[in-house]
Design an enzyme around this catalytic site. Structure first.
Site, PDB file in Angstrom:
ATOM      1  CE1 TYR A   1      -4.255  -1.736   0.102  1.00 36.99           C
ATOM      2  CE2 TYR A   1      -3.311  -2.975   2.074  1.00 36.99           C
ATOM      3  CZ  TYR A   1      -4.332  -2.659   1.071  1.00 36.99           C
ATOM      4  OH  TYR A   1      -5.374  -3.505   0.946  1.00 36.99           O
TER       5      TYR A   1
ATOM      6  CE1 TYR B   1      -9.968  -3.859   2.073  1.00 38.53           C
ATOM      7  CE2 TYR B   1     -10.004  -2.472   4.117  1.00 38.53           C
ATOM      8  CZ  TYR B   1      -9.327  -3.305   3.400  1.00 38.53           C
ATOM      9  OH  TYR B   1      -8.244  -3.980   3.867  1.00 38.53           O
ATOM     10  NE  ARG B   2      -4.956  -0.764   4.401  1.00 38.94           N
ATOM     11  CZ  ARG B   2      -4.620  -1.560   5.137  1.00 38.94           C
ATOM     12  NH1 ARG B   2      -5.172  -2.751   5.127  1.00 38.94           N
ATOM     13  NH2 ARG B   2      -3.412  -1.477   5.756  1.00 38.94           N
TER      14      ARG B   2
END
Lengths: 110, 514, 293
Positions: free
Chosen positions: B94, B471-472
């Site tokens: 991420y 969601y991310r």
């Protein structure tokens, strides 16, 4: 708590069945009901609202006392002691007429 | 331009940055302000298909107290220097620990790592941001506290504050981490200290017991955002159950996933299965057992036939379902019966429990995570394609069987256009389902790296067009994902940012907010 | 290949046209060799461990360094984080060379950051049967002092496989050391990109556009040829037929402070395509780190 095997199986498959038939409000906002809510008549209002207190000894018995419809309307709109006031947004004037008439003319269950 | 810094914050002159660094040093001491390339290199590496140079930090500063952080935001406001806060910085796939933008200063809170409170009766903890799951795990062991954590895959090296702030998830019944967050302390951009909810009362002892307090519930706006720096974080712990029975159910056809979700959802919503049900595709776990090069020759994505061969060679399911039962032996026995009856009905499921599998790593790491233990074998995934590229794609859908195959088909279509494999899993929450894809690719191959960027971009575009929002996401695609949530959300996020951080010093760009 | 500094300078001076353009002349920045510290080779259990180690030993022999300590991780990184954290904490002051698989490297870097290491270089090395046909090395070096790319290129050039090496420098040389310098070797044509953050590209057996394509460098305007030259510092006195051994050699030599050719650029790349370059039969990939604990 002992529950038999059969019951569990039924419970689970019941849940699966229910779930697979449930619709949902997605982004397109499908409605479950057609249009908004409306009371059918005075009797329905009495049963679903008034009776919850007035037939359970929370408030006084109303039916079978030949109460003055005007008095009933006054109390409904203004409340009385711990009884809350019911506004026209909840029970409009027309329905209030019907409700007052219903309460006034109907006899007690007992 | 050659500079004594490896990068500078956007719009900040070297002279101005010199002055800020000098003041950081005054507050933190020389040793806690890192500007040398050798010191910053470990902050620079990402797994994204963009040059690391786009995310190179100008400095990393290590604070250990709230007072230091208050002073730091003062300095940042004075010199308009943006900071990117990390707690442990383990947001692997991420963006890791690297800032959203080149030149931001990493505020590393890893060394602010005191466990402030653990209450064994009420089952909660209050920690500083640098506390790792490992630290807590060891603390429980040492003090013989029968408490469980819920951890994400980087378990031991990650920590509850950072993971929850990015709304990460774990695999125990407490796996929806933000749902189990309770009370936080936040240093705001103006230096004020906010304690949320019951934390506002100086004598309250319910800060970690009652989430809502009075008035607007604010904790949510400090997650996936850049409105403050969380310096204390409270969360709930699961009392260790007398029995935990992890299990795996293998299915051998891709189309079976519809049936799996239809059976799983009611068991999840009714609480028979109390933790998230993971439905992992074989390729998600293949690297634990196999080498990709044994099944694929030449470029392009792996074929369905090769996957079938791999599955049969290594005794895996095409789908591998994981969940666990928790409670007393009686409760677990009753629920196991419900689970086996439900999944057993069609005759497609193969059930495996700990007794059946021995030391099988595939089952083993899942079982540890479902007990909130420390295990990082999931990251074998990074050996599947190799080359250090990883991007998590995480669209959310309803927990319905009918949402699975069409998503998988679309994902496979997009991935194979770019020569990438479908390494995915579905995680059944309660009513929602996360479709998690680790887009692994070889960063040493420039063609594949370009393809990975393009592929991820298309995944976001095509999935969001169908209503599947992420969601991310990673730091290279935050803007893109924010766009998919519409102009009103973007605008209110921006207005909140202006009100709370008018100089834009806190993590500009996080979730597309600046 | 043994060429001394003077001959390089000759090569440099041969680039007269270049000088006429008003570009400063190419020269080595003077640099004294680094002092080696206690050096530890940590092998993480990849299939490359053995070959890397033999390269590392050869480099130690060439540089008369006898103190290399080898630690073989019995368990992998993913299951042995406690062991590694323990080792890191016990090794303060040492220089570590590590060889890990991709997954282990990701976790290792996180552990290393937590204990505050100084990273000198990182490299991803890959030869795949399910990817491009050439061997790739993706290097990040914190500065020219710790560069690996040139030495590695000189070594793997001896072998038959095609390769690409990219190397990014986190820090450019300070302004006072910014005399233009470049790597060079026979058969290579070298170019420098115009504009800020210059890139040096060295191609052998392929044209600049082909090399750029292999290296994934976006087509940018204004590539300036660098006059051909030969470097003595990265001379190959020891050969191996295996590319993994060469990586072990080059990385260890760099960790021990071998005198390499500094290049005045932000990043550089090397592409080599031989006419009969053969595809590697055996897939191999690993990640290397050089760091001071």
């Amino acid at each position: 708590m002992k529950i038999g095997r059969m019951e569990f199986t039924m419970l689970v498959s019941g849940l699966i069945l229910m779930a697979s038939h449930t619709g949902a409000l997605g982004a397109d906002q499908r409605e479950v009901t057609q249009g908004g809510f409306a009371w059918q008549d005075g009797a329905e209002v009495y049963t679903k609202v008034c009776a919850l207190c007035h037939d359970t000894k929370v408030g006084p018995i109303l039916r079978g006392r030949d109460l003055d419809p005007l008095y009933i309307k006054l109390i409904v709109r203004n409340g009385s002691r711990a009884m809350p006031a019911f506004r026209a947004a909840e029970i409009d004037d027309q329905l209030l007429e019907k409700l007052a008439e219903y309460v006034s003319k109907t006899g007690s269950d007992k | 331009m050659a500079s004594k810094y490896i990068a500078l914050p956007k719009g900040v002159s070297e002279k101005s940055f010199d002055a800020a660094v000098k003041e950081f040093r005054r507050v933190l001491g020389e040793a806690h302000v890192l500007v040398k390339a050798e010191q910053l290199a470990p902050y620079t590496k990402t797994m994204m298909p963009v040059p690391d140079a786009d995310h190179t930090a100008s400095a990393a500063i290590m604070a250990t107290t709230v007072e230091q952080i208050q002073k730091i935001v003062g300095i940042c406001n004075k010199y308009k220097v943006p900071i990117w806060t990390i707690s442990t910085g383990k947001n692997l796939g991420y963006g890791s620990a690297a800032p959203a933008e080149r030149g931001q200063v990493v505020l590393d809170l890893h060394r602010m790592n005191r466990i402030l409170e653990v209450d064994g009766d009420l089952c909660y903890a209050l920690v500083e941001p640098g506390v790792t799951y490992r630290q807590l795990y060891d603390y429980f062991q040492e003090h013989k506290l029968p408490l469980w954590l819920s951890v994400p895959a980087p378990s031991a090296i990650a920590g509850p504050t950072g993971n929850t702030m990015d709304r990460g998830v774990g695999y125990t019944p407490y796996g929806e981490h933000f749902l189990n967050a309770c009370g936080m302390e936040v240093v705001l951009a103006n230096g004020e200290i906010l304690r949320t909810a019951m934390g506002g009362l100086s004598k309250s002892n319910t800060w970690q017991c009652f989430k809502w307090g009075y008035g607007p519930y604010l904790d949510g706006i400090f997650t996936q955002s850049n409105y403050g720096i969380v310096t204390k974080f409270g969360f709930w712990l699961q009392p260790a159950p007398p029995v935990c029975k992890p299990f795996q159910i293998q299915y051998q056809n891709e189309a079976d996933v519809e049936e799996i979700v239809e059976i799983m959802r009611p068991l999840r919503i009714s609480g028979v299965i109390p933790n998230s049900g993971v439905i992992a595709h074989a390729l998600y776990e293949a690297a634990l057992k196999a080498k990709r090069s044994d099944y694929v020759k030449g470029p392009g994505s792996i074929s369905d036939d090769a996957v079938r061969q791999l599955v049969s060679d290594h005794k895996m399911g095409i789908w591998n379902v994981y969940a666990a039962l928790y409670g007393t032996k009686e409760q677990v026995d009753v629920n196991w019966k419900i689970v086996t009856d439900a999944f057993g009905k069609s005759g497609k499921a193969k059930f495996l429990t700990e007794e059946d599998v021995g030391d099988d790593p595939q089952f083993g790491y899942r079982a540890v995570l479902m007990r909130g233990g420390m295990d990082m074998r999931e990251f074998s995934l990074y050996n599947w394609r190799g080359g250090g590229g990883s991007l998590w794609f995480a669209p959310v859908s309803q927990a319905r069987g009918s949402e699975t195959l069409k998503q998988m088909k679309l994902a496979k279509q997009i991935l194979s256009r770019h020569g990438l494999d479908y390494t995915g899993e579905f995680i059944v929450g309660l009513r929602d389902m996360h479709h998690i894809l680790d887009m692994v690719y070889d960063r040493t191959d420039p063609e594949m790296t370009k393809a990975a960027y393009q592929c991820f971009d298309e995944l976001i575009t095509e999935f969001s067009a169908l209503g599947y929002g992420s969601y991310r996401t990673n730091t290279a695609f935050m803007n893109k994902v924010a766009e998919t949530y519409g102009p009103v959300q973007r605008s209110i996020n921006r207005r909140l940012k202006k009100a709370l951080d008018p100089n834009g010093i806190l993590a500009p760009g996080k979730s597309g907010i600046r | 290949m043994e060429v001394d500094r003077r001959s390089l300078m000759k090569g440099v001076l041969a680039g007269g046209a270049f000088l006429a353009l008003g570009v400063p002349s190419w020269a080595f920045a003077d640099r004294s060799p680094q002092k080696s510290k206690q050096c530890v080779l940590l092998l993480g259990g990849t299939s490359a461990d053995g070959l890397f180690k033999s390269g590392a030993r050869a480099a130690c022999a060439d540089m008369a360094y006898e103190g290399l300590r080898t630690v073989q991780l019995k368990e992998g990184v993913l299951t042995g984080t406690d062991t590694i954290t323990g080792l890191l904490n016990q090794s303060r002051g040492a220089r570590w060379i590590t060889v890990l698989d991709d997954a282990g490297a990701v976790i290792f870097l996180e552990l290393a950051r937590s204990v505050g290491v100084r990273m000198l270089s990182m490299g991803v090395h890959a030869c795949s049967t399910d990817g491009p046909s050439y061997i790739r090395h993706d290097l990040t070096s914190t500065s020219q002092d710790h560069s690996v790319g040139g030495l590695l290129a000189s070594h793997v050039l001896q072998q038959s496989e095609d390769f690409c090496i990219t190397e990014h420098f986190l820090r450019e040389p300070p302004a006072e050391e910014r005399a233009l310098t470049s790597w060079g070797a026979p058969g290579f044509s070298s170019h420098r990109s115009a504009g800020p953050d210059p890139i040096h590209v060295h191609c052998s057996g392929c044209s600049l556009p082909d090399g750029r394509r292999l290296l994934g460098l976006e087509a940018t305007e204004g590539w300036i040829p660098i006059p051909p030259q030969v470097c003595t510092r990265e001379s190959v006195t020891w050969r191996s037929e295996n590319w993994v051994v060469s990586v072990g050699y080059a990385i260890t030599a760099s960790a021990l402070g071998v005198d390499t050719v500094p290049e005045s650029c932000a990043s550089r790349a090397f592409a080599h395509q031989s006419r009969n370059g053969r595809r590697a039969q055996r897939a191999e990939r690993f990640v290397s780190f050089v760091m001071d604990i």
